[in-house]
Write an enzyme that holds these catalytic residues in place. Structure first.
Site, PDB file in Angstrom:
ATOM      1  N   HIS A   1       2.579  -9.392 -13.897  1.00  0.00           N
ATOM      2  CA  HIS A   1       2.335  -8.119 -14.919  1.00  0.00           C
ATOM      3  C   HIS A   1       2.919  -8.310 -16.253  1.00  0.00           C
ATOM      4  O   HIS A   1       4.002  -8.810 -16.189  1.00  0.00           O
ATOM      5  CB  HIS A   1       2.355  -6.839 -14.243  1.00  0.00           C
ATOM      6  CG  HIS A   1       3.685  -6.418 -13.606  1.00  0.00           C
ATOM      7  ND1 HIS A   1       4.638  -5.572 -14.366  1.00  0.00           N
ATOM      8  CD2 HIS A   1       4.714  -7.205 -12.861  1.00  0.00           C
ATOM      9  CE1 HIS A   1       5.599  -5.402 -13.697  1.00  0.00           C
ATOM     10  NE2 HIS A   1       5.517  -6.419 -12.826  1.00  0.00           N
TER      11      HIS A   1
ATOM     12  N   CYS B   1       0.089  -4.344 -20.326  1.00  0.00           N
ATOM     13  CA  CYS B   1      -0.505  -4.745 -18.899  1.00  0.00           C
ATOM     14  C   CYS B   1      -2.074  -5.088 -18.907  1.00  0.00           C
ATOM     15  O   CYS B   1      -2.439  -6.027 -18.114  1.00  0.00           O
ATOM     16  CB  CYS B   1      -0.161  -3.772 -17.937  1.00  0.00           C
ATOM     17  SG  CYS B   1      -0.798  -1.991 -18.054  1.00  0.00           S
TER      18      CYS B   1
ATOM     19  N   HIS C   1      -0.587   1.354 -15.172  1.00  0.00           N
ATOM     20  CA  HIS C   1      -0.247   0.112 -15.096  1.00  0.00           C
ATOM     21  C   HIS C   1      -1.080  -0.869 -14.287  1.00  0.00           C
ATOM     22  O   HIS C   1      -1.644  -0.061 -13.270  1.00  0.00           O
ATOM     23  CB  HIS C   1       1.289  -0.068 -14.535  1.00  0.00           C
ATOM     24  CG  HIS C   1       1.794  -1.145 -14.813  1.00  0.00           C
ATOM     25  ND1 HIS C   1       1.986  -1.750 -16.128  1.00  0.00           N
ATOM     26  CD2 HIS C   1       2.280  -2.189 -13.942  1.00  0.00           C
ATOM     27  CE1 HIS C   1       2.762  -2.965 -15.833  1.00  0.00           C
ATOM     28  NE2 HIS C   1       3.082  -3.099 -14.754  1.00  0.00           N
TER      29      HIS C   1
END
Length: 167
Positions: free
Chosen positions: A136, A67, A120
């Protein structure tokens, strides 16, 4: 005579240095920089990597992305330097209110196991407050660069903040 010429020459040089205008060189201000980075182009650029596999610590489209590697790679293309790990996003940027979310802003999430660490990141590709969509690199079911809904249970429960990192 030499002294008079020397004094006249020196006085002329000194005086003209005060009156000669310096050449105007363009200076890129923050406002101009914002105009130069089109938020939609960030998303268009990011979308070309849809389907690239997830790879832990990856930051190369030929091998895969994690990510933060994905977010870092996309913004680096626009000259924006960001932390390489998701944890580096905990203390950067100003938290935006959902009504202020814009395409190109970065969503920051807690880890799915530990709600005290950042785990994340994603880039808003459709801004609609807490109903936004983001692109993402997912290690989950998709296992690749994908687009997800912020309002899904998985992400809304882990949401930490949304930040603008553009100059």
């Amino acid at each position: 005579m030499k002294l008079t010429l020397y004094i006249t020459f020196t006085a002329t040089v000194l005086c003209t240095s005060f009156f000669i205008k310096e050449e105007n060189k363009p200076v890129l201000t923050t406002i101009q920089a914002q105009k130069k980075i089109d938020r939609d182009s960030i998303v268009t650029y990011a979308k070309q990597y849809l389907g690239i596999p997830y790879l832990y610590a990856g930051n190369d489209p030929k091998k895969g992305f994690d990510c933060s590697g994905f977010v870092n790679y996309v913004f680096k293309n626009y000259g924006v330097t960001l932390p390489r790990s998701s944890g580096g996003f905990k203390n950067i940027g100003t938290k935006l209110a959902p009504e202020d979310f814009k395409v190109g802003d970065i969503l920051v999430f807690y880890g799915y196991k530990d709600k005290t660490i950042i785990g994340h990141l994603g880039i808003i590709c459709e801004a609609n407050g807490m109903h936004s969509k983001f692109i993402h690199a997912s290690s989950g079911k998709a296992g690749s660069v994908t687009i997800s809904d912020l309002d899904s249970d998985h992400y809304s429960k882990r949401y930490y903040k949304c930040i603008n990192v553009l100059p």
